[in-house]
Each structure stands twice: as C-alpha cells, then as structure tokens.
Motif scaffolding. Structure first.
Motif, short mmCIF file in Angstrom:
data_model
loop_
_atom_site.label_atom_id
_atom_site.label_comp_id
_atom_site.label_asym_id
_atom_site.label_seq_id
_atom_site.Cartn_x
_atom_site.Cartn_y
_atom_site.Cartn_z
N THR A 237 31.39 27.18 24.74
CA THR A 237 32.41 26.47 23.98
C THR A 237 31.83 25.97 22.65
O THR A 237 30.74 25.39 22.63
CB THR A 237 32.94 25.26 24.77
OG1 THR A 237 33.53 25.71 25.99
CG2 THR A 237 33.98 24.49 23.97
N PHE A 238 32.58 26.22 21.57
CA PHE A 238 32.24 25.70 20.25
C PHE A 238 33.38 24.81 19.78
O PHE A 238 34.53 25.27 19.69
CB PHE A 238 32.06 26.85 19.25
CG PHE A 238 30.75 27.60 19.39
CD1 PHE A 238 29.80 27.55 18.38
CD2 PHE A 238 30.47 28.35 20.51
CE1 PHE A 238 28.61 28.24 18.48
CE2 PHE A 238 29.28 29.05 20.64
CZ PHE A 238 28.34 28.99 19.63
N ALA A 239 33.08 23.55 19.48
CA ALA A 239 34.15 22.61 19.12
C ALA A 239 33.68 21.62 18.07
O ALA A 239 32.54 21.14 18.12
CB ALA A 239 34.62 21.86 20.37
N HIS A 240 34.56 21.35 17.09
CA HIS A 240 34.33 20.30 16.09
C HIS A 240 33.05 20.51 15.28
O HIS A 240 32.36 19.55 14.92
CB HIS A 240 34.32 18.92 16.76
CG HIS A 240 35.57 18.60 17.52
ND1 HIS A 240 36.77 18.33 16.89
CD2 HIS A 240 35.80 18.52 18.85
CE1 HIS A 240 37.69 18.09 17.81
NE2 HIS A 240 37.14 18.22 19.00
N ASN A 241 32.73 21.77 15.00
CA ASN A 241 31.63 22.07 14.11
C ASN A 241 32.15 22.26 12.69
O ASN A 241 33.30 22.66 12.49
CB ASN A 241 30.89 23.32 14.59
CG ASN A 241 30.32 23.16 15.98
OD1 ASN A 241 29.36 22.41 16.18
ND2 ASN A 241 30.90 23.85 16.95
N LEU A 242 31.31 22.02 11.69
CA LEU A 242 31.76 21.98 10.30
C LEU A 242 30.82 22.79 9.40
O LEU A 242 29.59 22.67 9.50
CB LEU A 242 31.79 20.53 9.81
CG LEU A 242 32.15 20.28 8.34
CD1 LEU A 242 33.59 20.72 8.05
CD2 LEU A 242 31.97 18.81 8.00
N ALA A 243 31.41 23.61 8.52
CA ALA A 243 30.63 24.37 7.54
C ALA A 243 31.20 24.14 6.14
O ALA A 243 32.37 23.78 5.98
CB ALA A 243 30.64 25.85 7.87
N GLY A 244 30.37 24.38 5.13
CA GLY A 244 30.78 24.24 3.75
C GLY A 244 31.41 25.50 3.20
O GLY A 244 31.93 26.34 3.95
N PRO A 245 31.37 25.70 1.88
CA PRO A 245 32.07 26.81 1.23
C PRO A 245 31.61 28.20 1.66
O PRO A 245 32.34 29.17 1.50
CB PRO A 245 31.78 26.59 -0.26
CG PRO A 245 31.52 25.13 -0.38
CD PRO A 245 30.80 24.75 0.88
N SER A 246 30.40 28.34 2.18
CA SER A 246 29.94 29.66 2.60
C SER A 246 30.54 30.12 3.92
O SER A 246 30.41 31.28 4.29
CB SER A 246 28.40 29.68 2.71
OG SER A 246 27.82 29.58 1.43
N GLY A 247 31.19 29.22 4.64
CA GLY A 247 32.02 29.62 5.76
C GLY A 247 31.35 29.63 7.12
O GLY A 247 30.17 29.36 7.28
N GLY A 248 32.22 29.97 8.11
CA GLY A 248 31.77 30.01 9.49
C GLY A 248 31.67 28.63 10.10
O GLY A 248 30.57 28.14 10.37
N GLY A 249 32.82 28.00 10.34
CA GLY A 249 32.80 26.66 10.89
C GLY A 249 32.01 26.56 12.18
O GLY A 249 31.22 25.64 12.38
N ALA A 250 32.20 27.54 13.07
CA ALA A 250 31.42 27.58 14.31
C ALA A 250 30.23 28.52 14.18
O ALA A 250 29.11 28.17 14.55
CB ALA A 250 32.31 28.02 15.47
N VAL A 251 30.47 29.75 13.65
CA VAL A 251 29.42 30.77 13.61
C VAL A 251 29.48 31.53 12.29
O VAL A 251 30.55 31.97 11.87
CB VAL A 251 29.55 31.77 14.78
CG1 VAL A 251 28.47 32.84 14.70
CG2 VAL A 251 29.50 31.07 16.12
N THR A 262 35.40 29.84 24.33
CA THR A 262 36.47 29.09 23.69
C THR A 262 35.97 28.45 22.40
O THR A 262 34.89 27.83 22.38
CB THR A 262 36.99 27.98 24.63
OG1 THR A 262 37.52 28.59 25.81
CG2 THR A 262 38.09 27.17 23.95
N PHE A 263 36.76 28.60 21.34
CA PHE A 263 36.48 27.98 20.05
C PHE A 263 37.69 27.14 19.66
O PHE A 263 38.82 27.64 19.65
CB PHE A 263 36.26 29.04 18.97
CG PHE A 263 34.97 29.81 19.08
CD1 PHE A 263 34.02 29.73 18.08
CD2 PHE A 263 34.70 30.62 20.18
CE1 PHE A 263 32.83 30.45 18.16
CE2 PHE A 263 33.52 31.34 20.28
CZ PHE A 263 32.58 31.25 19.27
N TYR A 264 37.47 25.86 19.34
CA TYR A 264 38.59 25.05 18.86
C TYR A 264 38.10 23.93 17.94
O TYR A 264 36.98 23.46 18.04
CB TYR A 264 39.39 24.46 20.02
CG TYR A 264 38.68 23.42 20.86
CD1 TYR A 264 38.75 22.07 20.55
CD2 TYR A 264 37.95 23.80 21.99
CE1 TYR A 264 38.10 21.12 21.32
CE2 TYR A 264 37.31 22.87 22.76
CZ TYR A 264 37.38 21.52 22.43
OH TYR A 264 36.74 20.59 23.20
#
Length: 287
Positions: A237-251, A262-264
C-alpha cells in the motif's frame, strides 16, 4: 613430515571429500547472525573482529551492522532486531561504514535486517540523516520493521528512508515520515526510498509506504520511491506520499510492476499523482 607425505595427506583428504559428494551427502553451512540487545546508538569497539560489542559491551544495531559488513560471509549475514524503538543519534556525513550517520550496508554477499514485526521494531532516523544506505553492488533484505523520520540534507540527499546503489528487498516493512532532503543542486528524490542503480532493482512485498515526501526543491520526485532501475511492488500500500514538479507522488521509476496493491491519496506537483514511469508500467489486480 616429508613433502611427499604432505602431498599424500592432501590427496587422501580430497579423495574423501570427492567420495562424500559422490555419495549424495549434503554439506551444511550455517550463515552467521547477530542479535541486537541494546537500543543505544553506539559503534562497535573493534569492527571486523567477529564480535558485536560496543565499548559498553552491548550489541547495538549499529555495531551489529558494522560486524556484518566486515564479515561479508558466504550466504549472507542476518541481524536480528528485537521489538523496541532504535533511534539514530550519531550525526555524521561522508562516512560509508556505518560508524556515524546512516546505517551503511556494504556486504556484497548480502545482509538481512530482520525485526520482530513492523508495528514493534522501529528504526528512527531522528531527522539526522537517512536511515539505511545500501552501498554499490551490495545486497540487502529488510524485513519486519518500520523505517521512519529519515531526513538527509545537502548534495545527494536522495532517499529519506533508504538510499540504495545495490539490490534491495523489503518484506513486511512500514516506510513512513521520511523526506528526500533540502537544497540538493540536482533536486531530491525518493522520500521513502531512492535507488540509483539502473540495473539492480527494488522489490517491495507486503509493505506500506506512507507520508513520505520526495523533497522541497524545484524538482522533488518520487514521494514513496524514486528509482533509476526496476521497481516491483506486490501486496503493498502507498498512501499520502508527496512529490514535487518532477512527478510520481507514490513512485517515479524507469520500470514499474504493481501486483495486488493499493495506491490512494498520493500527490504530485507534476506528472503522475500515483506513478510516473519513464519506460513501462504494468498493473495487475490493483487499485
């Protein structure tokens, strides 16, 4: 003993060994291990002597890893980490043998760091540095524990929880509250995990990556995981992760395989709120 007698003895030993193999008998080998018995953060008194002992004669997590690195035994070495919180307190930089700062895993033949359960064995980076670093070409398995509050800074501040240049496997691990860093000239990536190798991969089984931040630079990619090489995610499970302008909030990765996972609520200021795959992404039975 004469030289000829010496040769005869060696020949007989070799012949006996050959007969043992030919008869189908199995040769057994017990891989070495260390069991941590202190939550203190202190280095080994004599790294490489095969004894996990600090100056206070305790086997700390740092001391056990130092001994495992020097041992580098055939079949790998296991460090058993009982239920407790282990907080890193020795600040350091540019040191690659686990004496200070993060816990460097160096052994090419493999190190396993095995806790008593993700809810009960907690390795806390204390905001001083990342928690673990797998050095070039090393192999590491981390299981049954939590990696939290890792926060490297400065140049090459990728990988808040784990930075890997080798082969990394996570099993039943929580990676939470880690940050990729501030002010790295090339941006920062991998709030939870960063893998710099284009060939060696990251495999994640039955694990949770949550509340990790890829970094606060103008780039900042891969809130949960950023990798040059392949990433395989199974039953996780990947949840509530944050990325900048280069993208990929989870991965953010070259190649991503997601199975039964599950990703949310992952967020990116750029492409891919959940996943930004540079080359290929495969998703099976997942949300």
């Amino acid at each position: 003993m004469s030289h000829s007698a010496g040769r005869l003895r060696v020949s007989l030993v070799c012949a006996a060994f050959a007969l043992t193999i030919a008869s189908g008998a199995r040769l057994s080998y017990a891989a070495p291990s260390f069991t941590v018995n202190s939550t203190a953060d202190a280095p080994d008194a004599s790294p490489g002597d095969g004894i996990c002992a600090t100056a206070a004669v305790a086997c700390t997590l740092r001391a056990a890893i130092q001994e495992a690195n020097f041992l580098n035994s055939f079949g790998g070495t296991t460090v058993h980490v009982p239920a407790a919180t282990y907080t890193l307190t020795i600040a350091g930089a540019n040191e690659d043998w686990a004496a200070s700062g993060d816990l460097d895993l160096v052994a090419l033949n493999g190190i396993t760091i095995d806790g008593a359960g993700a809810a009960s064995t907690i390795i806390d980076g204390n905001g001083l540095d990342r928690v673990f670093e797998i050095r070039n070409s090393a192999t590491a398995t981390i299981s049954n524990l939590t990696i939290r509050n890792g926060h490297p800074s400065g140049v090459n501040s990728h990988g808040g929880g784990v930075r890997s240049a080798g082969t990394l496997t996570l099993m039943n691990v929580i990676v939470s509250g880690n940050t990729g860093g501030f002010g790295d000239y090339s941006g920062s990536g991998g709030g939870g995990i960063w893998n710099s190798s284009s060939s060696a991969g990251v495999t994640i089984y039955t694990s949770t990556l949550r509340n990790n931040n890829g970094g606060f630079t103008s780039n900042g990619w891969g809130g949960g995981v950023a990798a040059n090489g392949p990433v395989t995610i199974v039953h996780s499970t990947f949840a509530h992760n944050l990325a900048g302008p280069s993208g990929g909030g989870a991965v953010y990765a070259g190649r991503v395989s997601i199975i039964n996972s599950t990703f949310y609520s992952n967020t990116s200021a750029g492409d891919g709120g959940a996943v930004n795959a540079v080359n290929m992404v495969s998703v099976l039975n997942s949300t």
